[in-house]
Design a protein around this motif. Structure first.
Motif, PDB file in Angstrom:
ATOM      1  N   ARG A   2      92.047  34.040  76.896  1.00  0.00           N
ATOM      2  CA  ARG A   2      92.825  33.745  78.103  1.00  0.00           C
ATOM      3  C   ARG A   2      92.339  34.547  79.304  1.00  0.00           C
ATOM      4  O   ARG A   2      92.261  34.042  80.416  1.00  0.00           O
ATOM      5  CB  ARG A   2      94.302  34.021  77.850  1.00  0.00           C
ATOM      6  N   LEU A   5      89.410  32.948  80.811  1.00  0.00           N
ATOM      7  CA  LEU A   5      89.822  31.734  81.523  1.00  0.00           C
ATOM      8  C   LEU A   5      90.398  32.083  82.891  1.00  0.00           C
ATOM      9  O   LEU A   5      90.062  31.436  83.896  1.00  0.00           O
ATOM     10  CB  LEU A   5      90.853  30.968  80.688  1.00  0.00           C
ATOM     11  N   ILE A   6      91.244  33.095  82.950  1.00  0.00           N
ATOM     12  CA  ILE A   6      91.830  33.529  84.219  1.00  0.00           C
ATOM     13  C   ILE A   6      90.736  33.990  85.177  1.00  0.00           C
ATOM     14  O   ILE A   6      90.720  33.603  86.353  1.00  0.00           O
ATOM     15  CB  ILE A   6      92.864  34.661  83.999  1.00  0.00           C
ATOM     16  N   ARG A   8      87.586  33.123  85.218  1.00  0.00           N
ATOM     17  CA  ARG A   8      86.798  31.956  85.655  1.00  0.00           C
ATOM     18  C   ARG A   8      87.574  31.142  86.685  1.00  0.00           C
ATOM     19  O   ARG A   8      87.018  30.698  87.679  1.00  0.00           O
ATOM     20  CB  ARG A   8      86.454  31.099  84.431  1.00  0.00           C
ATOM     21  N   ALA A   9      88.858  30.946  86.442  1.00  0.00           N
ATOM     22  CA  ALA A   9      89.691  30.200  87.386  1.00  0.00           C
ATOM     23  C   ALA A   9      89.748  30.901  88.739  1.00  0.00           C
ATOM     24  O   ALA A   9      89.693  30.252  89.792  1.00  0.00           O
ATOM     25  CB  ALA A   9      91.095  30.018  86.813  1.00  0.00           C
ATOM     26  N   LEU A  12      86.553  30.344  90.622  1.00  0.00           N
ATOM     27  CA  LEU A  12      86.425  28.967  91.110  1.00  0.00           C
ATOM     28  C   LEU A  12      87.428  28.625  92.216  1.00  0.00           C
ATOM     29  O   LEU A  12      87.374  27.531  92.769  1.00  0.00           O
ATOM     30  CB  LEU A  12      86.589  27.982  89.953  1.00  0.00           C
ATOM     31  N   VAL A  14      90.729  28.326  91.833  1.00  0.00           N
ATOM     32  CA  VAL A  14      91.770  27.435  91.324  1.00  0.00           C
ATOM     33  C   VAL A  14      93.154  27.836  91.828  1.00  0.00           C
ATOM     34  O   VAL A  14      93.973  26.982  92.173  1.00  0.00           O
ATOM     35  CB  VAL A  14      91.717  27.380  89.781  1.00  0.00           C
ATOM     36  N   ALA A  15      93.427  29.138  91.903  1.00  0.00           N
ATOM     37  CA  ALA A  15      94.742  29.591  92.388  1.00  0.00           C
ATOM     38  C   ALA A  15      94.945  29.185  93.841  1.00  0.00           C
ATOM     39  O   ALA A  15      96.029  28.703  94.211  1.00  0.00           O
ATOM     40  CB  ALA A  15      94.880  31.104  92.230  1.00  0.00           C
ATOM     41  N   PHE A  36     101.642  25.210  87.312  1.00  0.00           N
ATOM     42  CA  PHE A  36     100.341  25.798  86.995  1.00  0.00           C
ATOM     43  C   PHE A  36     100.327  27.280  87.361  1.00  0.00           C
ATOM     44  O   PHE A  36      99.864  28.123  86.577  1.00  0.00           O
ATOM     45  CB  PHE A  36      99.198  25.076  87.728  1.00  0.00           C
ATOM     46  N   PHE A  40      99.623  30.481  85.124  1.00  0.00           N
ATOM     47  CA  PHE A  40      98.512  31.326  85.556  1.00  0.00           C
ATOM     48  C   PHE A  40      98.937  32.793  85.660  1.00  0.00           C
ATOM     49  O   PHE A  40      98.154  33.691  85.379  1.00  0.00           O
ATOM     50  CB  PHE A  40      98.007  30.810  86.907  1.00  0.00           C
ATOM     51  N   GLY A  47      95.986  37.298  87.173  1.00  0.00           N
ATOM     52  CA  GLY A  47      96.527  36.070  87.733  1.00  0.00           C
ATOM     53  C   GLY A  47      97.640  36.342  88.722  1.00  0.00           C
ATOM     54  O   GLY A  47      97.683  35.748  89.808  1.00  0.00           O
TER      55      GLY A  47
END
Length: 114
Positions: A2, A5-6, A8-9, A12, A14-15, A36, A40, A47
């Motif tokens: 996890r 993943l956080i 990487r997000a 990118l 994403v947040a 989401f 997150f 996050g």
């Protein structure tokens, strides 16, 4: 993992994209974006800190679209907004100065509502 993943997000953006979706429109768009952000930030210092960087934008939307109106028809969005605030508060005490003034009036209204 996890944590990966956080990370990487975050890299990118994403947040930031989810925050933009919360800002963009009605409950049909804001609810999944807010959900989401709840996921997150859950149990993730990284996050929660990332979302806290943009929380003034989210707070403005919550204040005008959710908390001031407290429309029971939009209960899922209200629940998601409160969960997001709770997740951030749990891991980022520095965010309390932003969170408490935002959620205090709505929590008082909920408590006193028949």
């Amino acid at each position: 993992r996890r944590c990966a993943l956080i990370e990487r997000a975050i890299s990118l953006g994403v947040a930031q994209a989810a925050v933009a979706l919360v800002e963009a429109g009605g409950a049909e768009l804001a609810l999944p974006a807010c959900n989401f952000l709840v996921d997150f930030t859950f149990g993730s210092d990284q996050g929660a800190r990332m979302v806290l960087r943009f929380f003034d934008r989210v707070a403005a939307c919550f204040r005008t679209r959710i908390f001031e109106r407290l429309n029971w028809d939009h209960l899922p969005l209200l629940e998601s907004a409160v969960l997001l605030c709770t997740n951030i508060a749990a891991v980022c005490p520095v965010g309390h100065r932003l969170l408490v003034p935002l959620v205090q009036p709505v929590c008082l209204r909920i408590i006193t509502s028949p």
